[in-house]
Write an enzyme that holds these catalytic residues in place. Structure first.
Site, PDB file in Angstrom:
ATOM      1  N   ASN A  62     -17.513   1.398  33.644  1.00  0.00           N
ATOM      2  CA  ASN A  62     -17.413   0.849  34.996  1.00  0.00           C
ATOM      3  C   ASN A  62     -18.473   1.453  35.915  1.00  0.00           C
ATOM      4  OD1 ASN A  62     -15.077  -0.790  34.523  1.00  0.00           O
ATOM      5  ND2 ASN A  62     -13.814   1.062  34.601  1.00  0.00           N
ATOM      6  N   CYS A  71     -13.080  -5.807  28.857  1.00  0.00           N
ATOM      7  CA  CYS A  71     -13.434  -6.603  30.035  1.00  0.00           C
ATOM      8  C   CYS A  71     -13.730  -8.015  29.560  1.00  0.00           C
ATOM      9  CB  CYS A  71     -14.638  -6.001  30.753  1.00  0.00           C
ATOM     10  SG  CYS A  71     -15.194  -7.001  32.150  1.00  0.00           S
ATOM     11  N   HIS A 162      -2.713  -4.915  33.986  1.00  0.00           N
ATOM     12  CA  HIS A 162      -2.911  -5.866  35.078  1.00  0.00           C
ATOM     13  C   HIS A 162      -1.610  -6.071  35.835  1.00  0.00           C
ATOM     14  CE1 HIS A 162      -7.009  -7.362  34.761  1.00  0.00           C
ATOM     15  NE2 HIS A 162      -6.893  -7.245  33.455  1.00  0.00           N
ATOM     16  N   GLU A 211     -10.534  -4.657  40.787  1.00  0.00           N
ATOM     17  CA  GLU A 211     -10.628  -4.106  39.444  1.00  0.00           C
ATOM     18  C   GLU A 211     -10.555  -2.586  39.448  1.00  0.00           C
ATOM     19  OE1 GLU A 211     -13.033  -5.498  36.298  1.00  0.00           O
ATOM     20  OE2 GLU A 211     -13.663  -7.298  37.378  1.00  0.00           O
ATOM     21  N   CYS A 220     -12.763 -11.754  37.130  1.00  0.00           N
ATOM     22  CA  CYS A 220     -12.209 -10.809  36.158  1.00  0.00           C
ATOM     23  C   CYS A 220     -11.630 -11.614  35.011  1.00  0.00           C
ATOM     24  CB  CYS A 220     -11.142  -9.929  36.797  1.00  0.00           C
ATOM     25  SG  CYS A 220     -10.399  -8.747  35.640  1.00  0.00           S
ATOM     26  N   GLY A 223      -8.227 -10.284  33.902  1.00  0.00           N
ATOM     27  CA  GLY A 223      -7.322 -10.579  35.007  1.00  0.00           C
ATOM     28  C   GLY A 223      -6.947 -12.044  35.069  1.00  0.00           C
TER      29      GLY A 223
END
Length: 277
Positions: A62, A71, A162, A211, A220, A223
């Site tokens: 990240n 991801c 999440h 995030e 995302c 997500g």
């Protein structure tokens, strides 16, 4: 080092291959390169490294230097990069990640990858799997105190943790104000991504995400998958859902056996050469 900037619906990454990778610490490099004023600018690094069990391995670092398990937008960029840069020659292959094995399938036109479908595996719903500090087998509509305000959340592990907050109007989503507080809420010992979800109809939702480790992003992938799964679990949509993000649509299929498929684009922005050791 040859670096490639890519994005998946605005969620952007810096990609490169490191064939001699031996669990290097990329924290400082990620912070330096991802800075949008003094570096290239990105939400993270996506690094292609060898795998002993799959065709290739992906490491995600990240923008704050922390390493992510997975991801969704990065893996589409990763798959396109791997094929178009000759790291992989198959249109279906396996990628080792910290969240398990992911299986992208490529749509190719004249040697160019136009769409990537990724088998994201199956979601985990139990609190200890997410993890979340409650004793429940499925985290749906749990009330949390957020600075004196009661916020109703639903949570799932899909690659990474999440948490979904369903709202009536996505334009009023408190992504930048409430998102970072929920990310590090005491209920989530490993922290969590936060998705605000507006249900348009039974096959269309809108999502905005804070995030974990990166902050606000334009899209995302995991997500979007988690939001589609939770919308279905709550009985608000069917199993085929278009997820509307800032710059486009991801299509999510939540199959009867629990498998989640994500289909969407990835784009190369530019390449550059930098003297990085």
């Amino acid at each position: 080092m040859r670096l490639t900037k890519m994005h998946g619906l605005g969620n952007d990454f810096i990609l490169f291959a490191d064939p001699k990778e031996d669990s290097k610490n990329y924290t400082d490099l990620a912070i330096r390169l991802c800075d949008r004023r003094t570096g290239i600018g990105a939400d993270g690094l996506a690094i292609l490294v060898p795998s002993d069990t799959c065709d290739i391995r992906m490491r995600i670092i990240n923008s704050d230097g922390s390493e992510a398990e997975m991801c969704g937008n990065a893996i589409r960029c990763f798959a396109k990069y791997a094929y178009e840069h000759g790291e992989i020659t198959k249109d279906t292959f396996t990628i080792e990640t910290l969240a398990g094995v992911m299986k992208p399938s490529l749509t190719i036109e004249n040697g160019v990858v136009t769409q990537v479908t990724v088998d994201m595996g199956k979601p985990f719903f139990k609190a200890r799997e997410i993890p979340m500090n409650v004793d429940m087998d499925k985290i749906i509509d749990v009330d949390l105190d957020v600075n004196g305000e009661t916020v109703t959340v639903s949570s799932v592990l899909l690659g990474v943790p999440h948490t979904e907050v369903f709202i009536d109007d996505i334009t009023k989503a408190p992504v930048k104000t409430q998102g970072p507080i929920l990310e590090k809420h005491d209920a989530f010992p490993a922290n969590t991504n936060v998705n605000y979800v507006e249900v348009v109809n039974d096959h269309h939702i809108k999502v905005r995400t804070w995030e974990r480790g990166a902050g606000t992003t334009l899209a995302c992938g995991t997500g979007s998958c988690a939001s589609a799964v939770m919308a279905c679990e709550k009985g608000l949509t069917g199993r085929e859902v278009d997820v509307e993000l800032y710059l486009g649509i991801l299509h999510i299929s939540y199959l009867e056996d629990g498998t989640v498929l994500m289909t969407g684009p990835a784009e190369e922005v530019f390449e550059t050469e930098l003297p990085i050791e």
